[in-house]
Design a protein around this motif. Structure first.
Motif, PDB file in Angstrom:
ATOM      1  N   ASP A 119       0.848  -1.197   0.000  1.00  0.00           N
ATOM      2  CA  ASP A 119       0.000   0.000   0.000  1.00  0.00           C
ATOM      3  C   ASP A 119       0.881   1.244   0.000  1.00  0.00           C
ATOM      4  O   ASP A 119       2.005   1.220   0.507  1.00  0.00           O
ATOM      5  N   GLU A 120       0.346   2.315  -0.558  1.00  0.00           N
ATOM      6  CA  GLU A 120       1.160   3.525  -0.704  1.00  0.00           C
ATOM      7  C   GLU A 120       0.585   4.703   0.075  1.00  0.00           C
ATOM      8  O   GLU A 120      -0.635   4.915   0.102  1.00  0.00           O
ATOM      9  N   VAL A 145       4.449   1.692   1.540  1.00  0.00           N
ATOM     10  CA  VAL A 145       5.498   2.454   0.852  1.00  0.00           C
ATOM     11  C   VAL A 145       5.126   3.932   0.855  1.00  0.00           C
ATOM     12  O   VAL A 145       3.980   4.293   0.581  1.00  0.00           O
ATOM     13  N   LYS A 147       5.586   7.684  -0.727  1.00  0.00           N
ATOM     14  CA  LYS A 147       5.995   8.432  -1.905  1.00  0.00           C
ATOM     15  C   LYS A 147       5.856   9.928  -1.614  1.00  0.00           C
ATOM     16  O   LYS A 147       4.945  10.343  -0.898  1.00  0.00           O
ATOM     17  N   LYS A 169      -3.052   1.814  -5.620  1.00  0.00           N
ATOM     18  CA  LYS A 169      -2.298   1.406  -4.444  1.00  0.00           C
ATOM     19  C   LYS A 169      -2.296   2.491  -3.358  1.00  0.00           C
ATOM     20  O   LYS A 169      -1.935   2.219  -2.212  1.00  0.00           O
ATOM     21  N   THR A 170      -2.683   3.708  -3.748  1.00  0.00           N
ATOM     22  CA  THR A 170      -2.675   4.817  -2.798  1.00  0.00           C
ATOM     23  C   THR A 170      -3.797   4.637  -1.782  1.00  0.00           C
ATOM     24  O   THR A 170      -4.969   4.573  -2.145  1.00  0.00           O
TER      25      THR A 170
END
Length: 419
Positions: A119-120, A145, A147, A169-170
């Motif tokens: 997951d982001e 993760v 970003k 994934k956000t």
């Protein structure tokens, strides 16, 4: 707003702040460190004093008169904050020690429960450490993760790069509304809308916007919003988390103990209803009540008037700063009338360390900030160990800016003579 209105606003507010009327090193104090903490008006100081002199008792736990009065004032403050940010219910307001605790509450309660490997989390490079470190800790625990949204050429939030980072994934976007270093005002409504389209939740760090701008959580549609009382004329040690009721109801308690429980048994417990399940232990009762008084004070002043005045001060400050050679301001420039950024300026002067600047200015009774302002990663991008920062509030004046500029120029000349 005219110069006459400016003086009227300054005259109307400065007498409310006793700390401003003193001397430092034999010079009249000029307080220009408002992004770090604001000063407190008498209405707030007297409210805190009144609680400890007349109503001091624990809340929610007693049937006697003092406890009833304390509870009514404490919950009344929650109601004021809910109205202040236009929450749908006071159940959406959770008292915390500060915005840092509020972010950690979301990180550990929602983050540990909902994030999984891959997951982001999207944050920006301009975030305060309080909106970086908790997510780094949660990412380590969950495998998520992080970003980072970069800056544009004008040193603002890069909306196009943000769009490129968004994906299925956000799961979370956590961004500051107003940068405490760059002074840029981020387009939070657009950011939130884009994040929601991608299926992500959004947390807004409003520490630098709530004291200066009218905030409507329903209009911007954020999932969470955090703020610290000490930056908005309230005492230290108190802040709040706004969260949408449906989301808060799904989140487990952050801390365990008294106050947050429903019932406790030898083999387990149930937790209480919102917002109390997130307020374990005896809270900062007097400070919360005083935060309510700060909300009353700011509401009486009118944010429209505050913002217009600060824009005029910002335009004047930047006009003066930009006349100084070898001075580099971080973040976007305001328009000629001061619009487009907050009333603060982080800067460096070639050949002079920021801490030396602040020390010598203090000798003249002028309080500014120096250091990395809890944005070390951002300063590393600028290849700077830190910067000096002047930050204004509605009780500052043009005359104070003039004295600051004069003292700053004298300090620069002093260092020039030494080189």
């Amino acid at each position: 707003m005219t110069a006459i209105q400016e003086k009227t606003l300054a005259a109307k507010t400065r007498s409310d702040f006793p700390l401003l009327h003193q001397q430092i090193n034999g010079k009249p104090l000029i307080y220009l460190d408002n992004a770090a903490t604001s000063q407190k008006p008498l209405a707030v100081i007297n409210t805190l004093k009144n609680y400890y002199e007349n109503d001091n008792a624990n809340v929610h736990r007693g049937a006697h008169s003092l406890s009833i009065r304390a509870t009514e004032a404490y919950e009344g403050a929650r109601d004021k904050i809910a109205q202040f940010v236009n929450a749908t219910s006071s159940q959406e307001i959770v008292f915390t020690r500060n915005a840092t605790e509020a972010i950690n509450l979301v990180a550990y309660s929602w983050g540990l429960t909902n994030l999984k490997p891959g997951d982001e989390i999207i944050i920006s490079v301009m975030e305060h450490h309080s909106n970086i470190v908790p997510w780094q800790m949660i990412a380590q625990k969950t495998g998520a993760v992080i970003k980072y949204v970069p800056l544009t050429e004008t040193e603002e939030f890069d909306l196009e790069q943000f769009k490129a980072l968004l994906s299925n994934k956000t799961k979370l976007v956590a961004v500051v509304h107003v940068s405490n270093t760059l002074g840029c005002i981020n387009p939070v409504e657009t950011i939130i809308n884009l994040a929601h389209q991608a299926g992500a939740k959004v947390l807004i760090d409003a520490c630098q916007s709530v004291p200066h701008l009218a905030i409507d959580v329903q209009a911007i549609d954020c999932d969470w919003l955090v703020a610290s009382g000490h930056k908005m004329c309230a005492p230290t040690g108190i802040g709040f988390l706004y969260g949408k009721k449906a989301i808060l109801e799904e989140m487990p308690p952050f801390l365990g103990g008294g106050e947050m429980i429903g019932e406790v048994f030898f083999d387990g417990f149930t937790y209480g209803e919102l917002p109390h399940k997130f307020e374990a232990g005896t809270p900062a009762i007097g400070e919360a009540i005083a935060l309510g008084a700060a909300v009353d004070y700011l509401t009486t002043l009118s944010f429209k008037e505050i913002h217009a005045y600060e824009e005029e001060l910002t335009a004047y400050l930047f006009k003066k700063l930009l006349e100084i050679p070898k001075l580099r301001i971080y973040g976007p420039k305001p328009t000629i009338d001061g619009k487009g950024r907050a009333a603060l300026a982080s800067f460096n002067i070639e050949g002079i360390h920021a801490s030396d600047l602040s020390t010598l200015l203090d000798n003249e009774g002028i309080a500014i900030r120096s250091g990395h302002h809890c944005t070390q990663p951002l300063h590393r991008l600028f290849d700077a160990s830190g910067s000096a920062r002047i930050s204004l509030y509605f009780y500052n004046t043009r005359e104070e800016i003039d004295r600051f500029i004069l003292a700053l120029q004298e300090t620069i000349d002093f260092f020039g003579m030494m080189l």
